[in-house]
Design an enzyme around this catalytic site. Structure first.
Site, PDB file in Angstrom:
ATOM      1  N   LYS B  93     -13.649   5.799   5.097  1.00  0.00           N
ATOM      2  CA  LYS B  93     -12.202   6.036   5.019  1.00  0.00           C
ATOM      3  C   LYS B  93     -12.023   7.282   4.169  1.00  0.00           C
ATOM      4  CE  LYS B  93      -7.959   4.384   2.988  1.00  0.00           C
ATOM      5  NZ  LYS B  93      -7.262   3.364   2.198  1.00  0.00           N
ATOM      6  N   GLY B 154       0.631   2.020  -2.452  1.00  0.00           N
ATOM      7  CA  GLY B 154       1.100   1.127  -3.502  1.00  0.00           C
ATOM      8  C   GLY B 154       2.605   1.065  -3.657  1.00  0.00           C
ATOM      9  N   ALA B 181      -1.417   2.168   4.153  1.00  0.00           N
ATOM     10  CA  ALA B 181      -0.666   2.377   2.912  1.00  0.00           C
ATOM     11  C   ALA B 181       0.835   2.232   3.087  1.00  0.00           C
ATOM     12  CB  ALA B 181      -0.955   3.751   2.295  1.00  0.00           C
ATOM     13  N   GLY B 182       1.463   1.742   2.044  1.00  0.00           N
ATOM     14  CA  GLY B 182       2.917   1.655   1.984  1.00  0.00           C
ATOM     15  C   GLY B 182       3.493   0.307   2.371  1.00  0.00           C
ATOM     16  N   ASN B 203      -3.420  -3.313   0.765  1.00  0.00           N
ATOM     17  CA  ASN B 203      -4.121  -3.832  -0.406  1.00  0.00           C
ATOM     18  C   ASN B 203      -3.129  -4.367  -1.446  1.00  0.00           C
ATOM     19  OD1 ASN B 203      -6.948  -2.594  -2.379  1.00  0.00           O
ATOM     20  ND2 ASN B 203      -5.646  -4.323  -2.754  1.00  0.00           N
ATOM     21  N   THR B 204      -2.324  -3.445  -2.003  1.00  0.00           N
ATOM     22  CA  THR B 204      -1.475  -3.806  -3.135  1.00  0.00           C
ATOM     23  C   THR B 204      -0.518  -4.955  -2.805  1.00  0.00           C
ATOM     24  OG1 THR B 204      -1.561  -1.485  -3.776  1.00  0.00           O
ATOM     25  CG2 THR B 204       0.088  -2.837  -4.872  1.00  0.00           C
TER      26      THR B 204
END
Lengths: 64, 254
Positions: B93, B154, B181-182, B203-204
């Site tokens: 990645k 995040g 992301a986001g 993830n977050t």
């Protein structure tokens, strides 16, 4: 000789990268770079260190 | 079904491994969601790396190492080589961070690094913006997957620019596209899949939730729902109402 290992200055006896890993107690899955250049595990035994070399030893870590 | 460099994913959730309250909760999040891909990274070995690696192996998932935190082509390429050796995978990645606050990718360096790594035999998953021309350049550089951001890493804002993401889906119909992301909520993830994206990487939103394992499960269910909805060909939105109950045959009562 003096080696900067993961950002910290160490006085070491090791002459090669493989010796350095052993001397500093690294085992398992790690990857190495010397002076910002990747050194494959197959070349660690033959890779001679020089005074002042900057060595990075990295391992698996959490990531996103 | 599209494959990722020849590999079919067991499901469309790629889950990060950072920021969980504990390794046990990380493991539960993977088990509860059934995520098929785990993103991982490399950091200076301070003793914890080997335990972490054993846990990831026990999850029995595909591993996608990242170049998180890299700001230069050289740094990213070196990190990728180290990751290939440690994780024993050609997948990378590719993250090349261009801006400290937004963590926006530096797309110029990204394309250059993607070309170098592809020539070195890597299978590159580029973390990119929703810019179509950058996408084309990445494909020309050898990428067979694109991973546009939904919103900054995040931030949990969801899909900031649906128009651009729709355009990207339409422009690259045969390329596996991952929203990376986001994502903050399952509804964001469902939205991405409804638009026809092939997978979601997050993830977050899971790791920082009050109950990460339950949130991971919610994400997976939302992703599955969004994917099904896309396959089912949703209706177009319209401005005016249209009665769903038949008008013909209504009793005359006034």
């Amino acid at each position: 000789m003096k080696i900067v290992l993961n950002g910290e200055l160490h006085r070491v006896r090791a002459k090669t990268l493989a010796d350095l890993l052993q001397e500093r107690g690294f085992s398992g899955r790690v990857a190495t770079a010397v002076n910002e250049e990747f050194v494959p595990s197959s070349l660690r035994t033959s890779h001679k260190l020089s005074d002042g070399d900057r060595v990075e030893v990295v391992a698996p870590m959490q990531g996103g | 079904m599209k494959t990722f460099y020849g590999t079919a994913l067991p499901n469309p959730l790629m889950l990060g491994t950072a920021q969980y309250p504990s390794p046990a909760i990380l493991e539960q999040a993977f088990r509860q969601s059934g995520a098929g891909v785990a993103t991982v990274s490399l950091r200076r070995e301070a003793g914890a790396g080997q335990t972490f690696w054993q846990m990831i192996r026990d999850l029995n998932v595909l591993v996608l190492p990242n170049t998180a935190g890299c700001h230069t082509v050289k740094e990213a390429v070196t990190t990728a080589h180290m990751a290939r050796e440690v994780f024993d995978t050609k997948w990378i990645k590719l993250e090349l961070i261009g801006h400290t606050d937004s963590l926006q990718p530096d797309v110029f360096q990204l394309v250059e690094a993607a070309r170098i790594l592809t020539e070195d035999g890597f299978e590159v998953f580029p973390y990119t913006t929703d810019d179509l021309i950058v996408g084309e350049r990445l494909l020309s550089a050898g990428c067979q997957v694109l991973m546009p951001w939904g919103a900054p890493i995040g931030s949990g804002r969801g899909l900031n620019n649906e128009y651009a993401l729709r355009a990207m889906r339409s422009e690259f119909p045969d390329v596996p596209l991952v929203i990376d992301a986001g994502i903050g909520l399952p509804s964001h993830a469902a939205h991405a899949m409804e638009l026809g994206f092939d997978a979601v990487l997050l993830n977050t939103a899971v790791a920082r939730a009050g109950d990460p394992a339950v949130m991971a499960k919610a994400m997976m269910q939302a992703i599955a729902a969004g994917q099904l909805a896309h396959q089912a060909d949703p209706i177009e939105a319209r401005d005016m109402a249209e009665p769903s109950t038949p008008v013909i045959g209504k009793a005359f009562l006034s």
